[in-house]
Design a protein around this motif. Structure first.
Motif, PDB file in Angstrom:
ATOM      1  N   ALA A  43       0.754  -0.962   0.077  1.00  0.00           N
ATOM      2  CA  ALA A  43       0.061  -0.042  -0.119  1.00  0.00           C
ATOM      3  C   ALA A  43       0.877   1.163  -0.002  1.00  0.00           C
ATOM      4  N   MET A  44       0.141   2.361  -0.578  1.00  0.00           N
ATOM      5  CA  MET A  44       1.120   3.645  -0.653  1.00  0.00           C
ATOM      6  C   MET A  44       0.264   4.699  -0.710  1.00  0.00           C
ATOM      7  N   GLY A  45       0.813   5.924   0.005  1.00  0.00           N
ATOM      8  CA  GLY A  45       0.160   7.091  -0.225  1.00  0.00           C
ATOM      9  C   GLY A  45       1.038   8.246  -0.037  1.00  0.00           C
ATOM     10  N   GLU A  46       0.500   9.525  -0.292  1.00  0.00           N
ATOM     11  CA  GLU A  46       1.462  10.688   0.041  1.00  0.00           C
ATOM     12  C   GLU A  46       1.019  11.631   1.038  1.00  0.00           C
ATOM     13  N   VAL A  47       1.845  12.092   1.824  1.00  0.00           N
ATOM     14  CA  VAL A  47       1.561  13.089   2.465  1.00  0.00           C
ATOM     15  C   VAL A  47       2.623  14.167   2.167  1.00  0.00           C
ATOM     16  N   GLY A  48       1.872  15.175   1.534  1.00  0.00           N
ATOM     17  CA  GLY A  48       2.897  16.415   1.160  1.00  0.00           C
ATOM     18  C   GLY A  48       3.828  15.593   0.059  1.00  0.00           C
ATOM     19  N   GLU A  49       5.096  15.653   0.127  1.00  0.00           N
ATOM     20  CA  GLU A  49       6.257  15.286  -0.916  1.00  0.00           C
ATOM     21  C   GLU A  49       6.586  13.958  -0.221  1.00  0.00           C
ATOM     22  N   LEU A  50       6.186  13.572   0.754  1.00  0.00           N
ATOM     23  CA  LEU A  50       6.569  12.226   1.409  1.00  0.00           C
ATOM     24  C   LEU A  50       5.944  11.224   1.054  1.00  0.00           C
ATOM     25  N   ALA A  51       6.472   9.919   0.683  1.00  0.00           N
ATOM     26  CA  ALA A  51       5.311   8.982   0.628  1.00  0.00           C
ATOM     27  C   ALA A  51       5.410   7.862   1.824  1.00  0.00           C
ATOM     28  N   LEU A  52       4.510   7.156   2.048  1.00  0.00           N
ATOM     29  CA  LEU A  52       4.167   6.410   3.178  1.00  0.00           C
ATOM     30  C   LEU A  52       4.085   4.994   2.130  1.00  0.00           C
ATOM     31  N   VAL A  53       4.908   4.088   2.507  1.00  0.00           N
ATOM     32  CA  VAL A  53       4.709   2.855   1.856  1.00  0.00           C
ATOM     33  C   VAL A  53       4.588   1.802   3.114  1.00  0.00           C
ATOM     34  N   PHE A  54       3.631   0.725   2.767  1.00  0.00           N
ATOM     35  CA  PHE A  54       3.253  -0.468   3.729  1.00  0.00           C
ATOM     36  C   PHE A  54       3.520  -1.660   3.078  1.00  0.00           C
ATOM     37  N   ILE A  55       4.382  -2.602   3.679  1.00  0.00           N
ATOM     38  CA  ILE A  55       4.908  -3.813   3.046  1.00  0.00           C
ATOM     39  C   ILE A  55       4.453  -4.770   3.934  1.00  0.00           C
ATOM     40  N   PRO A  56       3.499  -5.923   3.692  1.00  0.00           N
ATOM     41  CA  PRO A  56       3.335  -6.949   4.527  1.00  0.00           C
ATOM     42  C   PRO A  56       4.621  -7.775   4.717  1.00  0.00           C
ATOM     43  N   ARG A  57       5.087  -7.885   5.963  1.00  0.00           N
ATOM     44  CA  ARG A  57       6.279  -8.686   6.338  1.00  0.00           C
ATOM     45  C   ARG A  57       6.695  -8.236   7.843  1.00  0.00           C
ATOM     46  N   PRO A  58       6.641  -9.421   8.364  1.00  0.00           N
ATOM     47  CA  PRO A  58       7.229  -9.301   9.891  1.00  0.00           C
ATOM     48  C   PRO A  58       8.632  -8.499   9.798  1.00  0.00           C
ATOM     49  N   ALA A  59       8.674  -7.764  10.973  1.00  0.00           N
ATOM     50  CA  ALA A  59      10.036  -7.219  11.067  1.00  0.00           C
ATOM     51  C   ALA A  59      10.432  -7.116  12.666  1.00  0.00           C
ATOM     52  N   ARG A  60      11.710  -7.125  12.759  1.00  0.00           N
ATOM     53  CA  ARG A  60      12.453  -7.365  13.868  1.00  0.00           C
ATOM     54  C   ARG A  60      12.640  -5.897  14.537  1.00  0.00           C
ATOM     55  N   ALA A  61      13.014  -5.435  15.725  1.00  0.00           N
ATOM     56  CA  ALA A  61      13.354  -4.349  16.229  1.00  0.00           C
ATOM     57  C   ALA A  61      14.135  -3.603  15.279  1.00  0.00           C
ATOM     58  N   GLY A  62      14.028  -2.190  14.889  1.00  0.00           N
ATOM     59  CA  GLY A  62      15.227  -1.672  14.123  1.00  0.00           C
ATOM     60  C   GLY A  62      14.779  -1.685  12.895  1.00  0.00           C
TER      61      GLY A  62
END
Length: 125
Positions: A43-62
């Motif tokens: 998923a993706m969207g823009e807030v001003g000139e900044l893109a927010l991207v969401f990728i389904p994947r487990p993530a460790r801290a950091g």
């Protein structure tokens, strides 16, 4: 080295894409849309000139969120310069979901940072 680039995106690795889209779009009111990429849905969207991207994947801290610096080109030159300075490259230059190229590396505290250039931009300056 990165003086002529800008923060272009923040990438979130999420455990449930639909839940994250609903939160950021429906709860926060941000223009987020789900789509299919060459590696699967995201998923993706823009807030001003900044893109927010969401990728389904487990993530460790950091590992999430990832701050992405946008380049106009020369990603291979940047990769070589970072490696020469002893920076740990965690994902070498590779194709990103939007068809461009990206490179992931670690800061001294183990946080993931990324460089991205759009499709068609020169790999070297």
């Amino acid at each position: 080295m990165l003086t002529h680039c800008k923060v272009g995106a923040i990438v979130f690795f999420v455990s449930d894409l639909a839940r994250s889209v609903a939160f950021y779009r429906d709860t926060l009111g941000l223009p987020i849309d789900a789509m299919d990429g060459h590696d699967g849905p995201f998923a993706m969207g823009e807030v001003g000139e900044l893109a927010l991207v969401f990728i389904p994947r487990p993530a460790r801290a950091g590992e999430s969120p990832v701050v992405v610096f946008s380049l106009e080109g020369g990603i291979d030159d940047h990769a070589e310069a970072l490696a020469a300075k002893g920076v740990e490259i965690v994902v070498p230059v590779s194709e990103s979901p939007d068809g461009g190229l990206s490179l992931d590396f670690l800061d001294p505290d183990g946080n993931v940072l990324s460089l991205h250039q759009n499709e068609g931009a020169p790999r070297r300056h």
